[in-house]
Design an enzyme around this catalytic site. Structure first.
Site, short mmCIF file in Angstrom:
data_model
loop_
_atom_site.label_atom_id
_atom_site.label_comp_id
_atom_site.label_asym_id
_atom_site.label_seq_id
_atom_site.Cartn_x
_atom_site.Cartn_y
_atom_site.Cartn_z
N GLY A 604 -67.19 7.74 4.47
CA GLY A 604 -66.16 8.11 5.39
C GLY A 604 -65.02 7.10 5.72
O GLY A 604 -65.01 6.26 4.90
N ASP A 718 -58.81 15.37 13.36
CA ASP A 718 -58.86 15.39 11.99
C ASP A 718 -59.83 16.60 11.26
O ASP A 718 -60.67 16.46 10.56
CB ASP A 718 -59.53 14.04 11.40
CG ASP A 718 -59.21 13.59 10.25
OD1 ASP A 718 -58.44 14.08 9.50
OD2 ASP A 718 -60.06 12.45 9.61
#
Ligand SMILES: *[C@@H]1O[C@H](CO)[C@@H](O)[C@H](O)[C@H]1NC(C)=O
Ligand SMILES: *[C@@H]1O[C@H](CO)[C@@H](O)[C@H](O)[C@H]1NC(C)=O
Ligand SMILES: *[C@@H]1O[C@H](CO)[C@@H](O)[C@H](O)[C@H]1NC(C)=O
Ligand SMILES: *[C@@H]1O[C@H](CO)[C@@H](O)[C@H](O)[C@H]1NC(C)=O
Ligand SMILES: *[C@@H]1O[C@H](CO)[C@@H](O)[C@H](O)[C@H]1NC(C)=O
Ligand SMILES: *[C@@H]1O[C@H](CO)[C@@H](O)[C@H](O)[C@H]1NC(C)=O
Ligand SMILES: *[C@@H]1O[C@H](CO)[C@@H](O)[C@H](O)[C@H]1NC(C)=O
Ligand SMILES: *[C@@H]1O[C@H](CO)[C@@H](O)[C@H](O)[C@H]1NC(C)=O
Length: 902
Positions: A604, A718
Site C-alpha cells: 500500500g 484515491d
C-alpha cells in the site's frame, strides 16, 4: 453523433405488429393526473376523464376566474376556468410528486399544459391583446407563449415526453418578477407512458434521456374537422390520452374492424380505422425550426378489403430533411402474410436534424405494377429537447434550502428549482450548470425564532441579509466564523431580540462549550490563508453511516445528543470495539495470523500488505502502517472508528486492527485481486463486457454509498483501478477509503482538538485537473477518477498509455480516446480482448457516462448516484432483449423486398 449508437446504415425501420382482435384496451386512466387549474370541483368529462381542481397542490398561489370555453369544448371542460398569478414572484410551480401523483425518477411521462383565455384576461398585459410568458419544466425553459386575445379556434397546448430526473416534476410559469406578463393556465395533465412506446425508446436511446416535445400528431382520413381523438372510455380512443388532430383530405378509406389496439405504440382504434389513400403519389411536408432535431412515427394498416394479394399495394416512403434522411418500401398486405387490419409503423431510430432548409418531407410513391396507391393512417412528429435537461441546482444546496424553508413556513410558497432557469426572488446563484446559492436576502420578512445554523452549510454563500425580521437568540457560530474569515457578508440589523445586551461589535459571542450544532455543521471546507491547499476538517464527533440520508431539519428544541464522544473516542478503546464489529488484535495474534508476516501480497501507499488467516479459517489482508507514515495513534483510532462504521457490500470491510507495537489494519481478503491487475492480464480473464460492466456498477454503488450513505459523507480521493478489488464471486469492492491512506500525500498536517486537517492528492492519471487547479476537494474528484476507471474498462489500457513511437512518452487515456469517440469509431478504443458478443449500445452508453465523468467543468459531471443508475441500466441492456432487437428481424425481412434500402 455519438448517440446514434447502432452501427447500421438504414435510418428508418419498419416494425409490424399483429393485432389481437379480442382484447380491447381496458387500461382505464391508470395513473392519469388531470388538473383543472382554477377549477373548484372534481368532475368527469364527456370522454370519461376525471378532472380535479388544482387546490390540492400545496401553496399554489394566484387568483382564479371563469372564462367562456371554446366551441369545441364539451359541457364540462377544464377550459371554463383559469388560474392566473398576479404576484411578484419569478415563477409559480405545480410540483408533481411521488406521494400524490406517483412520479418516480426514471419513469417516463407525458405532460400537457393547456391555455385558453377566451375573449379577454382580467388584467393588463404589456402589449395590448397579447399575453407573453414562459412555460418551465424542472430547471429548464420549456417554451415561450405569446397568446393573442381574443383567443379563437382551439386552446393552445404544449406537450412534452420526459423521463423524470427526480421523484418530482415541476411545471412552472414565469411570473411578473421576470419582466414578462402575468401568466395564466387552464389545465395540466400527466400521463405515465410505457417504455415500449417507440418514441420513449427513442428517448431512452440517448445517454441522458432527452425529452421530446410533441409537434404534430395527425389522424389522416378523419371524419370531420372537429374530430380530435384522445382518451375515450369506450376503449377506442387513445389509451395514453394523446390528442390526434384531424386531417380530412380525401380520398379516405375506412373500416369498422378493430385495428390498432394491442401493439407497442397503442395508436387509437379510431385513428387506425381510417386512412388517407392517394392514387399514386403524395407528399406531406412540414416547416420546422432550423437547427433542431426531430423524431417521427408513421402509422399504417391495410384496411381495404379490395386488396387481396401481395403486390397490389406497394409504395415507397422517402424522408427528406434537406438531404435524404432515409427510405423504406411497404407492402402492408404481404408483411402480414396476406391478412388485413394489422398495424405497421415506420419510425426514425436516429434523430433527424433539420438544417437551414427548415423543412421535412415525407414522400409516398406507388410502385410500378402496384394496383393501389399509398396510404397513411397517422403521424407523430416530435422535436428533441435542445439540450440535456438541466439537473438543476446542486443537490446539497437544494437539501439545505429545504431545511431552511421548512424552518420558516412563510417561505414554502417557493417551489421549483431554487436557481434555474429563474432563481427565487430572494436568492442569487452562481453561474454554474449546477448552481450554488451565493446570496440570500430575507430582509423584511417577519421571520421569527432563532437563526438556524444550517444557513452556514451553503458553501458558496457570500451575502446573507436578515435585516428587519424578528429573529431572536444568538447568531450561529458557523456564520460568525465565516464572517471572521471574510467569507460572508452578514447583516441582521433591526432584529430587536437578537443577541441582546452583551453583544459585542454587532456580533454575539457564543459559548464555545455549547454543543448546539446540527450535523450539517460538522463538515466545513476551509481555505486557510494563501496556502494552496484546501483543508477538510472532519470532526470526529458523531461520525456515523446510515442507509439513506434523509435531511432532517435540525431540531433546535432538543439539540443535545451524544456529547461524550469527542474526547473519549481516542482514549477509550472500548467504544471502538463495543459499538462496531472491528476487532482489536494483539501484536502476537497478528504475528500468528500472518505466519510471522510470511506472505507479502501487496504494497500500500503506507506500507506492506500481508496475507493472514483468522482462527475461523477466513483469509484476511493485513496492512502494516510504516513508521514514517506520520500516523499518530489517535488519528489511527479515529480512522478505525470511521471505517468500522462503514458497511456496504461494495466496500472492502475492516475486520480488525492492532495498535500494539505497530499500527495495523486487518481487512477482508479479496481473492481475485485488483481490477488493475486483471486488466493487465495478471488476474481474472475479463473478456466478457458484461463482467466488466458488472464490476463498474458494483464499484459505482460502493462510491455512491461513501458519498451519500455516510454522514458526514466520505470523499474517497484515491479512486483508481488498483483500489477496486474483486471478490471470489466477481463482486467489485472499493478499498482504501478513509483518512489514513491519504496521509501519505500530506504536505501539511495540523492536528488539534479532535479535528483532523488533511491535504490529499489522487494518483497520477486519475487526478481531477480542476482539483489540481483549485485544490477544492468535492465529490466530483471521485467522479472524475471513476470516469478514468471506466475508460480503462472499455479499452483495457492504463490511464497513462505509453506511446508506441516515442521512448517513454505517455498519453493520457482521455486524450487518446476522445478523437476516436468523436469520429464515432468505437472499434479503435474497445479492448480487443473483449469477446464479440457484446452489446454495442451498452458500450456507447458507458463511453457517454465516462465522458461526462471527466468533463473539465465539475458541475457538468454526474453524481456517483447518477453514474450508478446509468451503469445499472447499461447492465440491464446486456440482459434484455429490447424493442430494437425484436424488430430487427422484421427490419431485415422488409429490407429484403426493399430495392433501395440503404
Ligand atoms: C387577486 O385576488 C386578491 C384577493 O382575492 C385580490 O385582492 C386581487 O385584487 C386579485 N388580483 C387580481 C390581479 O385580480
Ligand atoms: C407494453 O408494456 C406494458 C407495460 O410493461 C405492457 O402491459 C404491454 O402489454 C406492452 N405492450 C405490448 C404490445 O407488448
Ligand atoms: C414535397 O413537397 C415539398 C414542399 O411542398 C417540395 O419541396 C418537395 O420537393 C416535395 N417532394 C417531392 C418528392 O415531390
Ligand atoms: C373497393 O372497390 C370498390 C369498387 O371500385 C369501391 O367502390 C370501394 O369503395 C372499394 N372499397 C375500399 C374499402 O377501398
Ligand atoms: C408469416 O408467416 C410466417 C411463416 O408461417 C411466420 O413465421 C410469420 O410469423 C408470419 N408473419 C406474420 C406477421 O404473421
Ligand atoms: C438530415 O439528417 C441527418 C441525420 O440527422 C443529418 O446528418 C443531416 O445533416 C440532415 N441534413 C440536413 C440538410 O440538415
Ligand atoms: C416505373 O416504370 C417507368 C416506366 O416504365 C420507369 O421509367 C420507372 O423508372 C419505373 N420506376 C420504378 C421505381 O421502377
Ligand atoms: C455565465 O456563464 C456563461 C458560460 O460560461 C457565460 O456565457 C455567461 O456570460 C455567464 N453569465 C454571467 C452572468 O456571468
Amino acid at each position: 453523433m455519438r448517440l446514434l449508437a447502432k452501427l447500421r446504415s438504414s435510418r428508418i425501420f419498419i416494425a409490424s405488429f399483429i393485432i389481437c382482435f379480442t382484447c380491447i384496451n381496458t387500461r382505464a386512466q391508470e395513473g392519469f393526473i388531470s388538473i383543472d387549474c382554477g377549477g373548484s370541483e372534481s368532475y368527469v368529462d364527456e370522454n370519461g376523464i376525471s378532472w380535479d381542481p388544482d387546490s390540492h397542490f400545496s401553496n399554489i398561489a394566484g387568483n382564479t376566474t371563469t372564462v367562456t370555453p371554446p366551441a369545441s369544448a364539451g359541457s364540462s371542460s377544464p377550459l371554463s376556468k383559469i388560474r392566473y398569478f398576479p404576484g411578484e414572484q419569478n415563477k409559480y410551480c405545480y410540483v408533481f410528486n411521488q406521494k400524490d401523483h406517483g412520479v418516480s425518477k426514471g419513469a417516463t411521462y407525458l405532460i400537457r399544459a393547456s391555455f385558453w383565455a377566451g375573449a379577454t384576461l382580467p388584467y393588463d398585459t404589456q402589449i395590448e391583446n397579447q399575453a407573453t410568458f414562459k412555460l418551465l419544466i424542472d430547471a429548464d425553459v420549456w417554451d415561450e407563449l405569446s397568446i393573442r386575445l381574443p383567443q379563437t379556434g382551439r386552446e393552445e397546448t404544449r406537450e412534452i415526453y420526459l423521463s423524470a430526473l427526480k421523484d418530482t416534476i415541476d411545471v412552472c410559469l414565469t411570473g411578473k418578477g421576470t419582466g414578462l406578463d402575468i401568466p395564466f393556465i387552464s389545465s395540466l395533465v400527466l400521463r405515465p407512458l410505457y417504455v415500449n412506446l417507440t418514441s420513449v425508446q427513442n428517448m431512452h436511446n440517448a445517454a441522458r434521456n432527452r425529452a421530446l416535445m410533441s409537434r404534430h400528431r395527425i389522424n389522416y382520413g378523419a371524419a370531420s374537422n372537429d374530430e380530435y381523438i384522445r382518451y375515450q372510455s369506450d376503449g377506442l380512443g387513445d389509451p395514453y390520452d394523446r390528442i390526434w388532430e384531424p386531417d380530412i383530405t380525401e380520398p379516405i378509406l375506412t373500416t369498422t374492424a378493430n385495428v390498432g389496439t394491442n401493439v407497442f405504440d397503442h395508436p387509437p382504434v379510431r385513428v387506425m380505422q381510417r386512412a388517407y389513400e392517394s392514387s399514386d403519389f403524395f407528399n406531406i411536408s412540414f416547416n420546422l425550426a432550423s437547427g433542431t432535431s426531430y423524431h417521427f412515427t408513421l402509422y399504417y394498416s391495410e384496411i381495404s378489403t379490395n386488396v387481396t394479394m401481395d403486390g397490389e399495394r406497394v409504395f415507397s416512403l422517402q424522408v427528406f430533411n434537406g438531404s435524404d434522411f432515409g427510405s423504406a418500401m411497404l407492402d402492408l398486405f404481404k408483411l402480414a402474410n396476406n391478412t388485413h387490419n394489422n398495424v405497421y409503423i415506420t419510425y426514425s431510430i436516429y434523430p433527424m436534424y433539420i438544417g437551414s432548409a427548415g423543412v421535412a418531407n415525407f414522400a409516398f410513391t406507388k410502385q410500378n405494377g402496384s394496383r393501389f396507391g399509398p396510404i397513411i393512417c397517422g403521424l407523430e412528429l416530435f422535436q428533441v429537447f435542445d439540450n440535456d435537461m438541466s439537473l438543476g441546482t446542486d443537490d446539497d444546496e437544494v437539501a439545505t434550502l429545504k431545511d431552511i424553508m421548512s424552518f420558516f413556513p412563510s417561505l414554502d410558497i417557493w417551489t421549483g428549482d431554487p436557481c434555474l432557469p429563474y432563481a427565487y426572488n430572494w436568492l442569487t446563484c452562481t453561474n454554474d450548470s449546477r448552481p450554488y446559492i451565493s446570496t440570500i436576502d430575507l430582509h423584511n420578512n417577519s421571520l421569527t425564532g432563532p437563526i438556524p445554523d444550517f444557513l452556514g452549510a451553503l458553501p458558496a454563500l457570500t451575502t446573507l441579509n436578515l435585516d428587519n425580521n424578528n429573529f431572536s437568540g444568538q447568531v450561529p457560530k458557523n456564520l460568525l466564523d465565516k464572517v471572521a474569515r471574510s467569507e460572508l457578508k452578514l447583516s441582521f440589523a433591526g432584529n430587536a431580540y437578537l443577541c441582546n445586551a452583551d453583544s459585542n461589535q454587532g456580533f454575539c459571542t457564543i459559548n464555545s462549550s455549547s454543543n448546539k450544532k446540527s450535523n450539517l455543521g460538522l463538515i466545513v471546507g476551509v481555505a486557510v490563508g494563501c496556502v494552496l491547499l484546501a483543508l477538510v476538517i472532519i470532526s470526529s464527533v458523531a461520525l456515523y453511516c446510515k442507509k439513506a440520508k434523509p435531511r432532517v431539519p435540525s431540531d433546535n428544541t432538543a439539540p443535545q445528543q451524544n456529547t461524550a464522544k469527542s474526547d473519549s473516542v481516542f482514549h477509550n478503546r472500548s467504544i471502538v470495539s463495543k459499538t462496531n464489529q472491528a476487532q482489536e488484535f494483539t501484536y502476537q495474534e497478528i504475528k500468528s495470523m500472518t505466519n510471522d508476516f510470511r506472505k507479502e501480497i501487496g504494497k500500500g501507499g503506507f506500507g506492506p500488505v500481508y496475507l493472514g488467516t483468522l482462527k475461523n479459517g477466513k483469509n484476511v489482508a493485513v496492512k502494516v502502517l510504516s513508521k514514517d507514515s506520520g500516523q499518530g495513534e489517535n488519528e489511527f483510532l479515529n480512522e478505525v472508528e470511521l471505517l468500522s462504521r462503514v458497511h456496504h457490500k461494495n466496500l472492502v470491510s475492516l475486520v480488525g486492527y492492532c495498535t500494539e507495537a505497530e499500527l495495523i489494519l486487518v481487512y477482508e481478503f479479496m481473492a481475485n485481486g485488483s481490477l488493475f491487475d486483471s486488466l493487465k492480464g495478471k488476474g481474472l480473464n475479463l473478456t466478457l463486457w458484461k463482467d466488466r460492466l458488472k464490476i463498474a456498477a458494483d464499484a459505482a454503488e460502493g462510491l455512491d454509498y461513501l458519498h451519500r450513505g455516510c454522514d458526514p459523507s466520505i470523499i474517497h480521493r484515491d479512486v483508481k483501478s488498483s483500489n477496486i478489488l474483486l471478490s471470489k464471486d466477481f463482486e467489485g469492492k472499493i478499498s482504501d477509503f478513509g483518512i489514513s491512506k491519504s496521509r501519505q500525500y500530506d504536505t501539511s498536517t495540523i492536528t488539534g482538538n479532535s479535528q483532523l486537517y488533511t491535504v490529499v492528492q489522487g494518483s497520477f492519471g486519475y487526478l481531477d485537473p480542476a482539483y489540481a487547479e483549485t485544490n477544492i476537494a468535492t465529490h466530483s474528484i471521485d467522479v472524475y477518477a471513476f470516469g478514468i476507471v471506466l475508460f480503462e474498462l472499455i479499452s483495457g489500457k492504463p490511464p497513462m498509455i505509453q506511446q508506441a513511437t516515442g521512448m517513454g512518452e505517455y498519453i493520457h487515456i482521455v486524450k487518446w480516446a476522445k478523437p476516436h469517440i468523436e469520429r464515432g469509431d468505437l472499434s479503435s478504443i474497445v479492448d480487443p480482448r473483449l469477446s464479440d458478443d457484446l452489446n454495442v449500445s451498452s458500450i456507447w452508453k458507458v463511453v457517454d457516462i465516462a465522458l461526462m465523468c471527466v468533463d473539465y467543468d465539475r458541475k457538468k459531471r454526474p453524481t456517483m448516484n447518477e453514474v450508478k443508475l446509468e451503469l445499472q441500466s447499461a447492465l440491464s441492456m446486456e440482459f434484455q432483449i429490447g424493442l430494437y432487437d425484436t424488430t430487427e428481424q422484421v427490419t431485415s425481412f422488409t429490407e429484403n423486398i426493399h430495392v433501395n434500402a440503404r
